[in-house]
Design an enzyme around this catalytic site. Structure first.
Site, short mmCIF file in Angstrom:
data_model
loop_
_atom_site.label_atom_id
_atom_site.label_comp_id
_atom_site.label_asym_id
_atom_site.label_seq_id
_atom_site.Cartn_x
_atom_site.Cartn_y
_atom_site.Cartn_z
N LEU A 34 -7.69 4.14 -3.35
CA LEU A 34 -6.88 5.26 -3.88
C LEU A 34 -7.18 5.51 -5.36
O LEU A 34 -6.72 6.50 -5.92
CB LEU A 34 -5.39 4.99 -3.67
N ARG A 35 -7.92 4.58 -6.00
CA ARG A 35 -8.49 4.79 -7.35
C ARG A 35 -7.48 4.79 -8.49
O ARG A 35 -7.89 4.93 -9.65
CB ARG A 35 -9.31 6.08 -7.42
N ASN B 270 -9.95 -2.56 -6.51
CA ASN B 270 -10.95 -2.22 -7.54
C ASN B 270 -10.56 -0.97 -8.34
O ASN B 270 -11.28 0.00 -8.41
CB ASN B 270 -12.37 -2.09 -6.96
N ASP C 165 -12.72 2.97 4.99
CA ASP C 165 -13.37 2.64 3.71
C ASP C 165 -13.47 3.91 2.86
O ASP C 165 -14.50 4.21 2.25
CB ASP C 165 -14.75 2.00 3.89
O1 DOR Z 1 -19.64 2.21 -0.65
C1 DOR Z 1 -18.68 1.58 -1.08
N1 DOR Z 1 -17.87 2.11 -2.02
N2 DOR Z 1 -18.45 0.34 -0.63
C2 DOR Z 1 -17.51 -0.46 -1.17
O2 DOR Z 1 -17.35 -1.56 -0.71
C3 DOR Z 1 -16.74 0.01 -2.34
C4 DOR Z 1 -16.64 1.47 -2.35
C5 DOR Z 1 -16.10 2.02 -3.65
O3 DOR Z 1 -15.15 1.46 -4.20
O4 DOR Z 1 -16.61 3.06 -4.10
#
Ligand code: DOR
Length: 428
Positions: free
Chosen positions: A64-65, A95, A306
């Protein structure tokens, strides 16, 4: 307040139900699933004739950033995108910036979800501080603040001892660990799958063995630590085989794959479209087939998106420089229903992998229409053919390799806690 969804076809694998039925919602909860036409007369009624009525999708792998990368996505935009995809619960990865490695960030996400979100949000805490793979995060604090799992997803924990300790702590708090399985020494500067296509294109490549080795390590460590392990985004035939073996050995492991791994192969990279760049990368046709077999035989329990929204400035660059990830939450349900049309899989099996199986994998509520459960539902026209248009996404991330693709099955309405949050393209 009573709400009756009348005339639909209920698909609820968690409740062992499939067929014509009316769903009665009362005070935000499922009150009953009834014989068609037998509902109370005093309920507000919604006609869902010719529609599939299913539990809302529980997407246990999203980004969700927020906090930190609000230009890519926010909790507000990401949960609206979720609703448009028939998703009523999301687990969001750690992250962010700052990383969700302590209780304050978890609380921030939960509070923001309350005020700005339209679906349920379950934060995932980091295993290691700052996702650096060096020292453990504040796991007890994260557990107390309410994380649903621990993961360094997007980053890899190279140090096996740290992963072991992380799993041991996680087990103490009865939290599953979600592993991002790639051996980065093998990945090197690889930007796509290692194989025929990478050789032809001359791109540095990431071999399937990078994933297989880490899945094997992590199921081994989970067995040692007595921890619950959930393997994120399985993309390789070898990975499926190792998870099958681990399940035979009764390791407490569940696994997910994502629509792009059973829909596309590394052949898509020939377009040089940076929206085909994702971690782990799109693999070979043999891998794609093995992932579908893994879904079919139950080795892969869960389909997750994802959902990895990125800004145009991170994608409109040379392939090697582009960010990895696909904005996938609005297309996951339709692409998954493609397995019914193209692979002859049963719609109940697909719905199971989108609802009750992910809820069970992380121990989340919902995922079924059993009486007393939250009234979280998706109403789907399983026959509608529509064309994926990223400009119509509610997500800020328009980064999809599926633009212009025709898919069958469209979300018409999404209900959370008995409230309609999405209807025919509009957030209500
Ligand atoms: O392609 C990806 N993007 N794989 C991940 O595991 C992380 C994700 C991201 O956070 O952009």
């Amino acid at each position: 307040m009573k709400l009756l969804l009348k005339g639909g076809s209920v698909v609820d694998p968690g409740g062992g139900r499939s067929g014509p039925a009316d769903v009665l919602i009362e005070n935000g909860l499922i009150a009953d699933v009834l014989k068609p036409g037998s509902g109370p007369k005093d309920a507000e009624t919604i006609d869902v004739k010719d529609r599939v009525v299913m539990p809302g999708v529980v997407d246990i792998h999203t980004h969700l950033r927020e906090p930190g990368f609000e230009y890519k996505e926010t909790i507000a935009s990401g949960t609206r995108a979720a609703a448009a995809g028939g998703v009523t619960s999301v687990a969001c990865m750690a992250n962010t910036d700052p990383v969700n490695d302590n209780g304050q960030i978890t609380e921030y996400i939960l509070e923001k979800a309350q005020t700005a979100g339209v679906v349920r949000v379950y934060p995932v805490g980091a295993v290691s501080r700052g996702l650096k793979g060096e020292v453990l995060a504040e796991i007890g604090e994260l557990a107390a603040a309410g994380v649903c799992a621990l993961s360094d997803d997007g980053h890899v924990i190279a140090n096996s001892d740290l992963m072991r300790r992380g799993m041991e702590y996680a087990a103490t708090f009865d939290l599953p660990v979600i592993c991002h399985c790639e051996d980065m020494s093998l990945v090197g500067d690889g930007v796509m799958n290692e194989g025929f296509v990478s050789t032809e294109l001359g791109f540095p490549a990431n071999p399937p063995h990078a994933e297989e080795i880490m899945i094997f390590r992590d199921v081994t460590l989970a067995r040692l630590a007595g921890a619950r392990l959930h393997v994120a985004h399985v993309s390789t035939a070898g990975g499926v085989e190792i998870i099958r073996w681990a399940k035979e050995k009764r390791v407490m492991v569940t696994a997910e794959t994502c629509p792009h791994y059973f829909t596309l192969t590394d052949d898509a990279v020939r377009t040089f479209d940076t929206n085909t760049k994702v971690n782990p990368p799109l693999r070979s046709e043999a891998d794609r087939r093995a992932v579908i077999e893994g879904l079919r035989d139950g080795t892969i329990d869960v389909i997750a998106s994802d959902h990895a929204p990125h800004n145009i400035v991170e994608k409109a660059v040379e392939f090697s420089y582009a960010a990895s990830g696909i904005s996938g939450i609005e297309t996951m349900l339709s692409l998954s229903l493609g397995l019914v049309k193209d692979e002859g899989m049963d719609i109940s099996d697909i719905v199971e992998k989108l609802t009750i199986a992910p809820a069970r994998a992380l121990g989340l509520p919902g995922g079924t229409l059993a009486a007393g459960e939250p009234a979280d539902l998706a109403i789907v026209d399983a026959a509608e053919i529509w064309r994926i248009d990223p400009e119509a996404f509610l997500s800020k991330g328009k980064n999809t390799p599926f633009a212009g693709r025709d898919v069958t099955g469209r979300v018409k309405m999404t209900i959370v806690s008995g409230d309609i949050v999405y209807r025919e393209g509009v957030i209500v």
